[in-house]
Design a protein around this motif. Structure first.
Motif, PDB file in Angstrom:
ATOM      1  N   LEU B 194       1.477  -6.377  -2.053  1.00  0.00           N
ATOM      2  CA  LEU B 194       1.386  -6.205  -3.613  1.00  0.00           C
ATOM      3  C   LEU B 194       0.796  -7.560  -4.094  1.00  0.00           C
ATOM      4  CD1 LEU B 194       4.500  -4.108  -4.164  1.00  0.00           C
ATOM      5  CD2 LEU B 194       2.062  -3.379  -4.366  1.00  0.00           C
ATOM      6  N   ALA B 195       0.929  -8.358  -3.671  1.00  0.00           N
ATOM      7  CA  ALA B 195       0.498 -10.030  -4.301  1.00  0.00           C
ATOM      8  C   ALA B 195      -1.032  -9.977  -4.123  1.00  0.00           C
ATOM      9  CB  ALA B 195       1.500 -10.887  -3.916  1.00  0.00           C
ATOM     10  N   GLY B 196      -1.745  -9.102  -3.158  1.00  0.00           N
ATOM     11  CA  GLY B 196      -3.068  -9.446  -2.939  1.00  0.00           C
ATOM     12  C   GLY B 196      -3.331 -10.106  -1.660  1.00  0.00           C
ATOM     13  N   GLN B 197      -2.516 -10.155  -0.834  1.00  0.00           N
ATOM     14  CA  GLN B 197      -2.792 -10.945   0.452  1.00  0.00           C
ATOM     15  C   GLN B 197      -3.334  -9.942   1.696  1.00  0.00           C
ATOM     16  OE1 GLN B 197      -2.419 -14.353   1.120  1.00  0.00           O
ATOM     17  NE2 GLN B 197      -1.313 -14.931  -0.617  1.00  0.00           N
ATOM     18  N   GLY B 198      -3.707  -8.808   1.337  1.00  0.00           N
ATOM     19  CA  GLY B 198      -3.977  -8.030   2.300  1.00  0.00           C
ATOM     20  C   GLY B 198      -3.226  -7.324   3.353  1.00  0.00           C
ATOM     21  N   LEU B 199      -3.557  -6.969   4.388  1.00  0.00           N
ATOM     22  CA  LEU B 199      -2.574  -6.406   5.308  1.00  0.00           C
ATOM     23  C   LEU B 199      -1.570  -7.094   5.883  1.00  0.00           C
ATOM     24  CD1 LEU B 199      -2.270  -3.510   6.819  1.00  0.00           C
ATOM     25  CD2 LEU B 199      -4.019  -4.348   8.578  1.00  0.00           C
ATOM     26  N   MET B 200      -0.495  -6.811   5.930  1.00  0.00           N
ATOM     27  CA  MET B 200       0.580  -7.867   6.470  1.00  0.00           C
ATOM     28  C   MET B 200       1.752  -7.329   7.247  1.00  0.00           C
ATOM     29  SD  MET B 200       1.249 -10.669   3.960  1.00  0.00           S
ATOM     30  CE  MET B 200       2.082 -10.319   2.649  1.00  0.00           C
ATOM     31  N   MET B 201       2.467  -7.982   7.968  1.00  0.00           N
ATOM     32  CA  MET B 201       3.594  -7.614   8.723  1.00  0.00           C
ATOM     33  C   MET B 201       4.678  -8.521   8.442  1.00  0.00           C
ATOM     34  SD  MET B 201       2.261  -6.074  12.406  1.00  0.00           S
ATOM     35  CE  MET B 201       3.932  -5.454  13.010  1.00  0.00           C
ATOM     36  N   THR B 202       5.770  -8.009   8.300  1.00  0.00           N
ATOM     37  CA  THR B 202       7.138  -8.829   8.084  1.00  0.00           C
ATOM     38  C   THR B 202       7.951  -8.895   9.327  1.00  0.00           C
ATOM     39  OG1 THR B 202       6.785  -8.454   5.772  1.00  0.00           O
ATOM     40  CG2 THR B 202       8.890  -9.382   6.417  1.00  0.00           C
ATOM     41  N   LEU B 203       8.336 -10.328   9.716  1.00  0.00           N
ATOM     42  CA  LEU B 203       9.248 -10.526  10.680  1.00  0.00           C
ATOM     43  C   LEU B 203      10.525 -10.588   9.868  1.00  0.00           C
ATOM     44  CD1 LEU B 203      10.180 -11.062  13.659  1.00  0.00           C
ATOM     45  CD2 LEU B 203       9.402 -13.329  13.252  1.00  0.00           C
TER      46      LEU B 203
END
Lengths: 122, 598
Positions: B194-203
């Motif tokens: 949502l902060a505009g960093q693009g596609l992400m995955m969280t560990l």
């Protein structure tokens, strides 16, 4: 007496007519074989032979060879419409000369006069 | 047409070269395809191993963080600091020096204060994790009522909603005991930041104290970090894809990693919908086999819950291997030279045959030449003799009878016609005459124009010529000059045969024409010995000659040319020996006699 040998009757006719005009007696033969027969029958009657080279039955070269063998004294002059024989070659074979058709009759007469005259002289 | 043998031989050579090349190519091609398959399998395995290594590496980092927090929590004394709260919902913000801290609630409990103090102690470590990975935007701890985040985010930019964090966000929700009974470290599904960093995955990993779930430690990773694993791989062809659980396309090797900017979020969302791919196969089957018209390999990346998927169309798989063919290139180059060579040789042979055809015609003419001269000189002698007789009589003033004069002139006139006939026959040997023109004609005309041309030579060689024409007319379609040329050739051959081999007996050549419906049969017989049975076919081949080598005018092409001409007239020519008489036979189609118009 001059023997005229040609399988073409019209040629024989002209040559004989010319010879008659020049004062010679003539006889005709339609082939080399016939001519040889006539000479064999009466060899002394003929003083000169004029023969065509290319004839349907018994050509002039054969006649020349036979004459040279059998009657070397009778001179023979060849006439030809062909370039197959040179004057030198025909003389080598025993002829007194070779005239090429169509010929000036004066040439023939000149040669005949030489030989027939010589013969008369001898 | 006449040169079939040479051309057939050349075509066969070229055909076998081409077949050999094709076979060679098929073998090398199959080999190259197999090799390319191996390369693809190996690249695929490299990408898969890289993804797995990255995932486990990051997981170790997480384990280290978790252990450190646990230790910090045990060692840190309960702090006494005050946490200011603002606004109706009582938000609290930390300062840059201690990272961002957001708390929601009336007054922080001692437990919250202790956890915060532990996190502040842990800050250098969080910093280290973030700074050592370019693709890590945030490291944070989330509990049910606060979030502690590095790096610092200014209060005005921070968004915090307890419900969203704890109930919707996977990283927190999946830390709960009911979802994670083993308390394992886990990766969330890919999502759009949502902060505009693009596609992400969280560990993320759950943090428990005395069996109580206090929250999760989380590290965000830009998806680029995984996309790089396949993006930097150079596959020869085909697509290497990274798919989510629902077969949504996350990255592929042919493109740069998904964009980061917030403007592209919509696009990314659209791309995160499942794509149409060949159905994943049951695992355990042979890799890179055919599935729905495509060659595919797929394998799950266990930690990340992603699927690495390779696909290429059968066409692409084979065609790309085609461009890698190496030896075939040389073989084809070699074959190309060979083919060009064969064609050049064949062309020069054709040219040689063509020249020889011309020469053959000239030789035929040359052989007749003497005869023709005789045929012309005789009539000329007659004409000249007649004219000179007439002239002589006039010169000598002898009397000429008109009949005698007429007779001489008429003889000359008729004799001129004889010459005219021969010259007309010769006209057809002219370079300008269109020899190939086919028209309807009477075969007798051919005899009339041919006989005068050959008679001279036959007479000279003491050969009798007999012509037997049974009918008054023979209609034929074709070129009279070419048929005449064939007759001249055959008669010349017969003449040569007689003069070279026949020493005794009567010499003759017989031309006979006979009708055998639907053909006309022309026989050229001679009194020569003829040719042996074994040679009856070979004499019609080009460059074959039975005649003596010393004769320079012999090319051995005469009969092959005759054969070509007769075949072009839909006829045939062959040799036979009825009653031991050497006979060449020509058969030509007979045309019906012309209909008289009523």
């Amino acid at each position: 007496m001059i023997l005229v040998v040609d399988d073409e009757i019209l040629i024989r006719d002209i040559v004989c007519e010319e010879l008659r005009l020049a004062g010679y007696k003539t006889l005709e033969a339609g082939s080399g074989r016939q001519a040889l027969k006539m000479i064999e029958t009466n060899p002394t009657a003929f003083h000169f032979v004029i023969s065509d080279v290319v004839m349907a039955d018994g050509n002039g070269i054969e006649l020349l060879e036979n004459m040279h063998r059998l009657f070397p004294d009778i001179p023979i002059l060849l006439m030809s419409g062909f370039a197959e024989l040179t004057v030198e070659q025909s003389i080598e074979k025993g002829a007194v000369g070779l005239v090429k058709k169509p010929f000036e009759f004066r040439e023939i007469l000149k040669i005949i006069k030489t030989y027939v005259h010589e013969r008369k002289v001898s | 047409m006449r040169i079939l043998e040479g051309r057939k031989r050349a075509s066969l050579t070229i055909l076998s070269i081409v077949i050999f090349c094709l076979l060679f190519m098929v073998v090398e091609w199959s080999y190259t395809v197999a090799k390319s398959g191996e390369k693809i399998r190996s690249s695929f395995a490299t990408a898969h191993r890289d993804l797995e290594n990255k995932a486990t590496g990051f997981e170790s980092t997480m384990t280290m963080l978790k252990t450190s927090l646990d230790i910090a929590h045990r060692l840190t004394p309960l702090p006494n600091f005050h946490i200011p709260t603002y606004g109706p919902n009582k938000y609290a913000y930390a300062e840059p020096e201690i990272g961002s801290f957001t708390y929601v609630g009336a007054a922080p409990s001692p437990q919250t204060r202790l956890l915060l103090a532990s996190l502040i102690h842990l800050l250098p470590m969080l910093k280290f994790v973030k700074e050592s990975h370019a693709d890590v935007p945030w490291v944070y701890f989330t509990s049910s009522n606060f979030i502690y985040l590095y790096p610092y985010v200014a209060p005005k930019d921070f968004f915090f909603d307890v419900h969203q964090l704890t109930e919707v966000k996977e990283f927190y929700r999946l830390g709960k005991k009911e979802f994670n009974p083993l308390r394992a470290t886990f990766w969330t599904s890919p999502y759009i930041d949502l902060a505009g960093q693009g596609l992400m995955m969280t560990l993320a990993t759950p943090f428990d104290i005395r069996n109580q779930y206090l929250g999760t430690i989380a590290i965000d990773f830009k998806f680029d970090v995984f996309a790089q694993s396949i993006g930097q791989l150079k596959m020869q062809h085909g697509d290497l894809l990274l798919l989510g659980k629902n077969q949504e396309l996350l990255s592929e090797n042919n493109f740069q990693t998904k964009s980061h900017t917030i403007e592209n979020q919509k696009l990314i969302k659209a791309e995160l919908t499942p794509i149409e791919i060949a159905q994943l196969r049951e695992p355990g089957k042979k890799d890179l086999s055919l599935l729905d018209g495509q060659y595919v390999i797929w394998k799950k990346v266990p930690h990340l819950d992603l699927t690495l998927y390779f696909r290429t169309s059968m066409w692409q798989h084979w065609t790309s291997a085609f461009y890698d063919l190496k030896a075939s290139g040389y073989v084809f180059l070699f074959a190309l030279f060979l083919i060009v060579g064969v064609i050049l040789v064949e062309r020069s042979e054709n040219a040689r045959i063509k020249i020889s055809e011309e020469t053959n015609r000239l030789v035929a003419l040359g052989e007749m030449c003497g005869g023709i001269a005789h045929e012309i000189n005789n009539p000329l002698a007659i004409i000249k003799g007649n004219l000179s007789l007439v002239m002589k009589k006039i010169e000598l003033d002898q009397e000429i009878k008109p009949q005698d004069l007429l007779h001489r002139l008429r003889l000359s006139d008729q004799t001129v016609d004889r010459i005219k006939d021969i010259v007309q026959g010769l006209r057809f040997f002219s370079k300008d005459y269109d020899r190939s023109r086919h028209e309807e004609f009477d075969l007798k005309e051919v005899f009339e124009m041919t006989i005068p041309l050959i008679r001279g030579r036959l007479q000279k060689e003491n050969i009798e010529i007999e012509v037997e024409l049974a009918q008054s007319e023979y209609r034929v379609l074709g070129s009279r000059v070419e048929i005449s040329q064939v007759l001249i050739n055959l008669v010349n051959n017969a003449t040569d045969a007689i003069t070279e081999h026949q020493s005794t007996g009567r010499r003759w050549i017989r031309l006979r024409v006979d009708v055998r419906h639907p053909s006309i049969r022309i026989e050229v017989q001679d009194s020569g010995l003829g040719i042996s049975d074994q040679l009856t076919q070979t004499v019609f081949q080009p460059f074959y000659s039975t005649k003596s080598r010393k004769r320079k005018d012999r090319f051995g092409l005469g009969l092959s040319i005759c054969k070509g001409i007769i075949e072009a007239h839909q006829g045939r020519i062959y040799y036979e020996k009825p009653d031991q008489v050497s006979t060449f036979v020509i058969e030509l189609p007979l045309l019906a006699p012309p209909q008289t118009v009523a």
